[in-house]
Design an enzyme around this catalytic site. Structure first.
Site, PDB file in Angstrom:
ATOM      1  CG  HIS A 241     -41.606  12.199  23.644  1.00 22.12           C
ATOM      2  ND1 HIS A 241     -41.239  13.318  24.364  1.00 22.12           N
ATOM      3  CD2 HIS A 241     -40.478  11.784  23.006  1.00 22.12           C
ATOM      4  CE1 HIS A 241     -39.953  13.562  24.171  1.00 22.12           C
ATOM      5  NE2 HIS A 241     -39.461  12.659  23.354  1.00 22.12           N
TER       6      HIS A 241
ATOM      7  CD  GLU B 261     -28.664  17.046  28.451  1.00 22.45           C
ATOM      8  OE1 GLU B 261     -29.312  18.059  28.711  1.00 22.45           O
ATOM      9  OE2 GLU B 261     -29.178  15.927  28.270  1.00 22.45           O
TER      10      GLU B 261
ATOM     11  CE  LYS C 154     -30.156   8.795  24.496  1.00 20.01           C
ATOM     12  NZ  LYS C 154     -31.489   8.881  25.092  1.00 20.01           N
TER      13      LYS C 154
ATOM     14  CE  LYS D 180     -30.511  13.516  29.533  1.00 21.06           C
ATOM     15  NZ  LYS D 180     -31.070  14.525  28.619  1.00 21.06           N
TER      16      LYS D 180
ATOM     17  CG  HIS E  11     -39.705  18.164  26.328  1.00 18.63           C
ATOM     18  ND1 HIS E  11     -38.444  18.023  26.861  1.00 18.63           N
ATOM     19  CD2 HIS E  11     -40.099  16.907  26.003  1.00 18.63           C
ATOM     20  CE1 HIS E  11     -38.090  16.749  26.851  1.00 18.63           C
ATOM     21  NE2 HIS E  11     -39.081  16.061  26.325  1.00 18.63           N
TER      22      HIS E  11
ATOM     23  NE  ARG F 243     -29.042   7.169  51.971  1.00 18.52           N
ATOM     24  CZ  ARG F 243     -29.284   6.838  53.231  1.00 18.52           C
ATOM     25  NH1 ARG F 243     -29.156   5.574  53.615  1.00 18.52           N
ATOM     26  NH2 ARG F 243     -29.645   7.747  54.100  1.00 18.52           N
TER      27      ARG F 243
ATOM     28  CG  HIS G 214     -36.314  16.806  22.704  1.00 20.16           C
ATOM     29  ND1 HIS G 214     -35.942  16.419  21.431  1.00 20.16           N
ATOM     30  CD2 HIS G 214     -36.651  15.667  23.361  1.00 20.16           C
ATOM     31  CE1 HIS G 214     -36.060  15.101  21.332  1.00 20.16           C
ATOM     32  NE2 HIS G 214     -36.486  14.626  22.479  1.00 20.16           N
TER      33      HIS G 214
ATOM     34  CG  ASN H 275     -31.781  18.067  25.095  1.00 17.18           C
ATOM     35  OD1 ASN H 275     -32.548  17.235  25.546  1.00 17.18           O
ATOM     36  ND2 ASN H 275     -30.649  18.408  25.708  1.00 17.18           N
TER      37      ASN H 275
ATOM     38  NE  ARG I 266     -27.464  12.047  27.599  1.00 15.56           N
ATOM     39  CZ  ARG I 266     -27.595  11.064  28.476  1.00 15.56           C
ATOM     40  NH1 ARG I 266     -26.596  10.754  29.279  1.00 15.56           N
ATOM     41  NH2 ARG I 266     -28.709  10.373  28.538  1.00 15.56           N
TER      42      ARG I 266
ATOM     43  CD  GLU J 118     -36.587  11.335  20.791  1.00 15.01           C
ATOM     44  OE1 GLU J 118     -35.438  11.746  20.496  1.00 15.01           O
ATOM     45  OE2 GLU J 118     -37.353  11.970  21.545  1.00 15.01           O
TER      46      GLU J 118
END
Length: 355
Positions: free
Chosen positions: A259, A227, A217, A137, A242, A115, A238, A235, A231, A179
């Site tokens: 990427h 997000e 960032k 993230k 992606h 946990r 992306h 993206n 935020r 990025e």
């Protein structure tokens, strides 16, 4: 370079990194340290990192295979089992030493083992320094679908030692630049303009740009950590990027794209769509395309690949209520979120990219 403060942790740079982690290790009563690496960072980065650590704690090394294809639940299972067999407990510390795959996967593994155990991110690629390790993230891919499983959970600290960039091949350096270019488009034209004259992507020239990119960032994440609104601008490029990355990753007849290479294409597509839907300047769009292609080249996307790429958009993690949402530009530093785009305009954007 001064450390950057976030609401939950600090981002330290170069020599300060090791002073801060050693102070931290003395102050916190950890039971054991686990360092997650891949075969590349094991060989090229781990010796330098360990030589700067000052601790009497037992250190165990866990190695996974390099590459996006290994950013999976199966790999997580292997790391969870290794932690269990090596008797990790709730007071263990996990240090993730590597690129975006290591920081994403390692952060997720640490966040879910028993946990949640403490972890520190030590990014060794440009992409991980300016993006993957910042903002909390963590997660893994589901098959070839990007970042479908994960949690937002921040590390104890992030250590950015830019000397690790000397170990990177040129294509990995370029991947990180994507990025940074994105940060310029969504946040600051002045920052973007610094890349239009960037002749080479090597460390000494990049330190200040890396620092500024992390500041950009961080400033966005601090205002919207989960997000919900702002935020989402991170993206940019992306949504299609992606999908392109996933398609090339899953198609055995294609050479996988890094990427940043896929996101670079995605940004050109999103910028063209912006000229049609949000009033972004067509002249600036052409300049952006030229700048990106100068850095990344122009891998052609054949006509028969475009529809399968568009089909993958339905798996984008930003989708809500069955709708696919894009981030578009109204101007440099001025983005619009939750934009819907018709397929015919996406096809037109691919035609523009390939031209």
């Amino acid at each position: 370079m001064n450390s950057i403060t976030t609401s939950n942790y600090l981002i330290h740079f170069n020599t300060t990194c090791y002073q801060e982690i050693n102070t931290h290790l003395k102050a916190v009563n950890y039971s054991k340290i686990f360092v997650l690496v891949d075969q590349n960072t094991h060989e090229y980065c781990l010796p330098q990192f360990l030589s700067n650590l000052e601790t009497d704690l037992n250190i165990e090394i866990i190695e996974i295979e390099a590459g996006e294809v290994n950013k999976s639940i199966e790999t997580c299972s292997g790391v969870w089992n290794a932690l269990s067999e090596l008797e990790a407990d709730r007071k263990s510390l996990m240090i993730n030493l590597g690129g975006g795959v290591i920081t994403d996967l390692g952060g997720f593994v640490a966040s879910t083992f028993k946990r949640g155990i403490s972890f520190i991110q030590v990014p060794t690629t440009l992409l991980a320094m300016v993006d993957a390790s910042i903002g909390g993230k963590t997660g893994v891919d589901l098959g070839h679908l990007k970042n479908q499983i994960g949690v937002i959970n921040t590390s104890e600290m992030v250590l950015v030692d830019t000397s690790f960039l000397k170990t990177l091949p040129e294509n990995q350096m370029r991947s990180g630049l994507a990025e940074m270019l994105k940060h310029g488009l969504i946040y600051s034209q002045d920052y973007w303009n610094k890349f239009t004259t960037l002749e080479k992507s090597h460390t000494d020239d990049l330190d200040e740009l890396i620092y500024e990119s992390i500041e950009i960032k961080n400033s966005i994440v601090e205002k919207d950590p989960h997000e919900n609104n702002l935020r989402k601008t991170l993206n940019y490029g992306h949504t299609l990027g992606h999908a392109i990355e996933s398609y090339y990753l899953s198609n055995p007849s294609k050479t996988p794209l890094l990427h940043g290479e896929a996101i670079a294409i995605g940004m050109i597509l999103a910028t063209y769509i912006s000229t049609k839907l949000t009033g972004f300047s067509k002249d600036e769009c052409n300049k952006i395309k030229d700048t990106i292609l100068t850095i990344f080249g122009q891998p052609k996307i054949s006509e028969e690949d475009i529809i399968p790429i568009i089909d993958l958009l339905k798996f984008d993690k930003k989708n809500e209520h069955g709708k696919i949402y894009f981030v578009l530009l109204e101007a440099y530093g001025n983005s619009k979120i939750n934009c819907q785009v018709e397929n015919n305009l996406i096809l037109e954007a691919f035609k523009y990219y390939n031209s």
